[in-house]
Design a protein around this motif. Structure first.
Motif, PDB file in Angstrom:
ATOM      1  N   ILE A  52      41.774  16.322  35.685  1.00  0.00           N
ATOM      2  CA  ILE A  52      40.334  16.367  35.464  1.00  0.00           C
ATOM      3  C   ILE A  52      40.054  15.704  34.120  1.00  0.00           C
ATOM      4  O   ILE A  52      40.421  16.223  33.065  1.00  0.00           O
ATOM      5  CB  ILE A  52      39.819  17.821  35.484  1.00  0.00           C
ATOM      6  CG1 ILE A  52      40.116  18.448  36.853  1.00  0.00           C
ATOM      7  CG2 ILE A  52      38.322  17.869  35.193  1.00  0.00           C
ATOM      8  CD1 ILE A  52      39.786  19.923  36.941  1.00  0.00           C
ATOM      9  N   ILE A  53      39.403  14.545  34.175  1.00  0.00           N
ATOM     10  CA  ILE A  53      39.220  13.739  32.962  1.00  0.00           C
ATOM     11  C   ILE A  53      37.744  13.560  32.598  1.00  0.00           C
ATOM     12  O   ILE A  53      37.441  12.914  31.596  1.00  0.00           O
ATOM     13  CB  ILE A  53      39.858  12.337  33.135  1.00  0.00           C
ATOM     14  CG1 ILE A  53      39.231  11.615  34.344  1.00  0.00           C
ATOM     15  CG2 ILE A  53      41.369  12.465  33.309  1.00  0.00           C
ATOM     16  CD1 ILE A  53      39.695  10.180  34.498  1.00  0.00           C
ATOM     17  N   ASP A  54      36.834  14.141  33.401  1.00  0.00           N
ATOM     18  CA  ASP A  54      35.413  13.876  33.166  1.00  0.00           C
ATOM     19  C   ASP A  54      34.631  15.088  32.678  1.00  0.00           C
ATOM     20  O   ASP A  54      33.399  15.086  32.674  1.00  0.00           O
ATOM     21  CB  ASP A  54      34.755  13.322  34.432  1.00  0.00           C
ATOM     22  CG  ASP A  54      35.014  14.188  35.653  1.00  0.00           C
ATOM     23  OD1 ASP A  54      35.681  15.231  35.497  1.00  0.00           O
ATOM     24  OD2 ASP A  54      34.558  13.820  36.748  1.00  0.00           O
ATOM     25  N   TYR A  55      35.326  16.149  32.251  1.00  0.00           N
ATOM     26  CA  TYR A  55      34.635  17.288  31.656  1.00  0.00           C
ATOM     27  C   TYR A  55      34.625  17.088  30.148  1.00  0.00           C
ATOM     28  O   TYR A  55      35.689  17.027  29.523  1.00  0.00           O
ATOM     29  CB  TYR A  55      35.329  18.603  32.012  1.00  0.00           C
ATOM     30  CG  TYR A  55      34.558  19.816  31.525  1.00  0.00           C
ATOM     31  CD1 TYR A  55      33.511  20.333  32.274  1.00  0.00           C
ATOM     32  CD2 TYR A  55      34.856  20.421  30.312  1.00  0.00           C
ATOM     33  CE1 TYR A  55      32.784  21.429  31.833  1.00  0.00           C
ATOM     34  CE2 TYR A  55      34.138  21.513  29.861  1.00  0.00           C
ATOM     35  CZ  TYR A  55      33.103  22.011  30.620  1.00  0.00           C
ATOM     36  OH  TYR A  55      32.379  23.089  30.174  1.00  0.00           O
ATOM     37  N   PRO A  56      33.444  16.990  29.534  1.00  0.00           N
ATOM     38  CA  PRO A  56      33.361  16.671  28.101  1.00  0.00           C
ATOM     39  C   PRO A  56      34.133  17.648  27.219  1.00  0.00           C
ATOM     40  O   PRO A  56      33.915  18.855  27.282  1.00  0.00           O
ATOM     41  CB  PRO A  56      31.853  16.767  27.809  1.00  0.00           C
ATOM     42  CG  PRO A  56      31.203  16.531  29.127  1.00  0.00           C
ATOM     43  CD  PRO A  56      32.117  17.149  30.158  1.00  0.00           C
ATOM     44  N   GLY A  57      35.051  17.104  26.437  1.00  0.00           N
ATOM     45  CA  GLY A  57      35.761  17.916  25.454  1.00  0.00           C
ATOM     46  C   GLY A  57      36.956  18.680  25.962  1.00  0.00           C
ATOM     47  O   GLY A  57      37.631  19.355  25.190  1.00  0.00           O
ATOM     48  N   LEU A  58      37.246  18.582  27.258  1.00  0.00           N
ATOM     49  CA  LEU A  58      38.382  19.336  27.798  1.00  0.00           C
ATOM     50  C   LEU A  58      39.096  18.517  28.860  1.00  0.00           C
ATOM     51  O   LEU A  58      38.508  18.128  29.867  1.00  0.00           O
ATOM     52  CB  LEU A  58      37.892  20.658  28.408  1.00  0.00           C
ATOM     53  CG  LEU A  58      38.967  21.551  29.048  1.00  0.00           C
ATOM     54  CD1 LEU A  58      39.992  21.984  28.009  1.00  0.00           C
ATOM     55  CD2 LEU A  58      38.329  22.772  29.703  1.00  0.00           C
ATOM     56  N   TYR A  59      40.392  18.255  28.612  1.00  0.00           N
ATOM     57  CA  TYR A  59      41.217  17.574  29.616  1.00  0.00           C
ATOM     58  C   TYR A  59      42.112  18.607  30.285  1.00  0.00           C
ATOM     59  O   TYR A  59      42.635  19.511  29.640  1.00  0.00           O
ATOM     60  CB  TYR A  59      42.087  16.494  28.966  1.00  0.00           C
ATOM     61  CG  TYR A  59      43.206  16.025  29.874  1.00  0.00           C
ATOM     62  CD1 TYR A  59      42.971  15.079  30.863  1.00  0.00           C
ATOM     63  CD2 TYR A  59      44.490  16.568  29.762  1.00  0.00           C
ATOM     64  CE1 TYR A  59      43.984  14.669  31.713  1.00  0.00           C
ATOM     65  CE2 TYR A  59      45.511  16.162  30.607  1.00  0.00           C
ATOM     66  CZ  TYR A  59      45.258  15.221  31.577  1.00  0.00           C
ATOM     67  OH  TYR A  59      46.265  14.834  32.435  1.00  0.00           O
ATOM     68  N   ALA A  60      42.275  18.484  31.594  1.00  0.00           N
ATOM     69  CA  ALA A  60      43.181  19.377  32.318  1.00  0.00           C
ATOM     70  C   ALA A  60      43.972  18.542  33.326  1.00  0.00           C
ATOM     71  O   ALA A  60      43.428  17.647  33.979  1.00  0.00           O
ATOM     72  CB  ALA A  60      42.400  20.468  33.043  1.00  0.00           C
ATOM     73  N   LYS A  61      45.256  18.841  33.452  1.00  0.00           N
ATOM     74  CA  LYS A  61      46.081  18.059  34.374  1.00  0.00           C
ATOM     75  C   LYS A  61      45.777  18.388  35.834  1.00  0.00           C
ATOM     76  O   LYS A  61      46.120  17.625  36.732  1.00  0.00           O
ATOM     77  CB  LYS A  61      47.567  18.259  34.068  1.00  0.00           C
ATOM     78  CG  LYS A  61      48.074  19.681  34.240  1.00  0.00           C
ATOM     79  CD  LYS A  61      49.542  19.763  33.852  1.00  0.00           C
ATOM     80  CE  LYS A  61      50.079  21.184  34.022  1.00  0.00           C
ATOM     81  NZ  LYS A  61      51.494  21.307  33.601  1.00  0.00           N
TER      82      LYS A  61
ATOM     83  N   GLY B 255      43.109  21.435  38.445  1.00  0.00           N
ATOM     84  CA  GLY B 255      42.100  22.484  38.463  1.00  0.00           C
ATOM     85  C   GLY B 255      42.624  23.833  38.025  1.00  0.00           C
ATOM     86  O   GLY B 255      41.888  24.623  37.406  1.00  0.00           O
ATOM     87  N   LYS B 256      43.882  24.111  38.322  1.00  0.00           N
ATOM     88  CA  LYS B 256      44.452  25.402  37.941  1.00  0.00           C
ATOM     89  C   LYS B 256      44.493  25.554  36.420  1.00  0.00           C
ATOM     90  O   LYS B 256      44.204  26.629  35.887  1.00  0.00           O
ATOM     91  CB  LYS B 256      45.863  25.547  38.520  1.00  0.00           C
ATOM     92  CG  LYS B 256      46.480  26.910  38.277  1.00  0.00           C
ATOM     93  CD  LYS B 256      47.847  27.037  38.941  1.00  0.00           C
ATOM     94  CE  LYS B 256      48.450  28.410  38.692  1.00  0.00           C
ATOM     95  NZ  LYS B 256      49.775  28.551  39.339  1.00  0.00           N
ATOM     96  N   GLU B 257      44.840  24.470  35.743  1.00  0.00           N
ATOM     97  CA  GLU B 257      44.880  24.519  34.283  1.00  0.00           C
ATOM     98  C   GLU B 257      43.485  24.734  33.706  1.00  0.00           C
ATOM     99  O   GLU B 257      43.299  25.512  32.764  1.00  0.00           O
ATOM    100  CB  GLU B 257      45.478  23.219  33.735  1.00  0.00           C
ATOM    101  CG  GLU B 257      45.668  23.230  32.233  1.00  0.00           C
ATOM    102  CD  GLU B 257      46.379  21.989  31.732  1.00  0.00           C
ATOM    103  OE1 GLU B 257      45.680  21.086  31.220  1.00  0.00           O
ATOM    104  OE2 GLU B 257      47.618  21.928  31.854  1.00  0.00           O
ATOM    105  N   MET B 258      42.488  24.072  34.296  1.00  0.00           N
ATOM    106  CA  MET B 258      41.119  24.266  33.829  1.00  0.00           C
ATOM    107  C   MET B 258      40.631  25.677  34.141  1.00  0.00           C
ATOM    108  O   MET B 258      39.929  26.295  33.335  1.00  0.00           O
ATOM    109  CB  MET B 258      40.184  23.224  34.455  1.00  0.00           C
ATOM    110  CG  MET B 258      38.745  23.369  33.994  1.00  0.00           C
ATOM    111  SD  MET B 258      37.710  21.929  34.339  1.00  0.00           S
ATOM    112  CE  MET B 258      38.145  20.883  32.960  1.00  0.00           C
TER     113      MET B 258
END
Length: 312
Positions: A49-58, A60-63
């Motif tokens: 997930i690269i399009d959430y401002p200020g937070l990168y997650a490899k 959905g589970k990580e996010m």
């Protein structure tokens, strides 16, 4: 009967954001989630997930873990594994079931944040396939289908991306689309035309899925009325999503596509019920960030209404 000022139904990003804002604004609230963990569909996202401002997650589970940690730190009130049995809008009550306990809750305002789920074909054998656990991620499960035959149904980004990933893992892929017009981005269409392992079947619908222990074949029907059967080892449904609005149909205005109709601040046709996230927003225009923004607007507006109500 327990009274709660704001009850939020749904523990995905939109519902969690609403609960966080309620906590920040000092609103008496409770979030109800039918599953055993928070996060909604996040755990089903296997790509980065690269399009959430200020937070990168490899993935959905990580996010989901990041969101949950913040949610718990904020001290939001919630209940998991809770089923909504009924809603009485005139009495402003909810009947809920948590394990074997049935309880009634009273509310001033209800926030719908049930999100959306995958759209189904509604054909013979489909639900049996899902019940057997034959629901796959092209990202995670692609190598499972090396040298096997897979049908991917759909014509959007997810369908084409899945077909390409499977083909790159040496699967033979049949991409089946009910039209000859694809909604997928041009970058996927360009790759699709070069993939030798992908066979595109257009103007065709899947009418049945066969197999007792696992999928063995599917029935097809084209626009000319011609039937055929295709032997496959798996079926990946990528035909879009639908809002989880069944619970409130008849209680608030729902559009033909299943989206709950709201005004610019999220109020539904019932002045005590608000909606946020995918249940009221087309996925083409929705995102985790926009859902959080919707949640903030609704929570702030409800804070004003509740302050006025308490003063009255």
């Amino acid at each position: 009967m327990k009274h709660i000022d704001v009850i939020i139904i749904g523990g995905g990003p939109a519902g969690m954001s609403a609960a966080i804002w309620c906590k920040r604004l000092g609103i008496d609230h409770l979030l109800l989630e039918k599953e055993e963990k928070l996060g909604g569909q996040l755990t089903k996202i296997h790509n980065e997930i690269i399009d959430y401002p200020g937070l990168y997650a490899k993935n959905g589970k990580e996010m989901q873990q990041e969101f949950s940690a913040y949610f718990h730190k904020a001290g939001c009130l919630y209940r998991l594994h809770t089923k909504i049995l009924s809603i009485d809008v005139s009495a402003k009550t909810l009947k809920i079931q948590q394990e074997n306990k049935i309880e009634e809750l009273h509310f001033h305002y209800l926030v719908l944040a049930m999100g959306s789920g995958p759209k189904l074909l509604e054909v013979s054998g489909e639900r049996e396939m899902i019940a057997r656990g034959e629901v796959y991620s092209a990202t995670v499960d692609r190598w499972r289908f090396k040298n096997k035959v897979v049908a991917v149904v759909g014509g959007g980004d997810r369908a084409l991306e899945g077909a390409i990933l499977l083909a790159n893992a040496d699967a033979t892929v049949y991409l089946i689309h009910r039209s000859e017009n694809f909604k997928a981005r041009s970058q996927y269409m360009d790759i699709l035309t070069k993939e030798k392992n992908i066979k595109v079947i257009t103007n065709t619908q899947v009418t049945a899925i066969h197999g007792k222990k696992c999928v063995t074949s599917i029935d097809l029907l084209n626009n000319q009325g011609e039937d055929s059967t295709l032997e496959v080892d798996a079926v990946l449904l990528r035909i879009g999503s639908k809002p989880n609005s069944e619970l409130v149909k008849g209680l608030v205005k729902v559009a033909e596509d299943g989206l709950v109709v709201t005004d610019r601040i999220g109020q539904t046709s019932n002045s005590a019920i608000y909606a946020i996230g995918d249940i009221c927003t087309n996925p083409l225009f929705s995102s985790i960030a926009s859902s959080s923004g919707q949640a903030a607007i609704v929570a702030k507006y409800l804070s004003l209404l509740l302050t006025k109500k308490h003063l009255d």
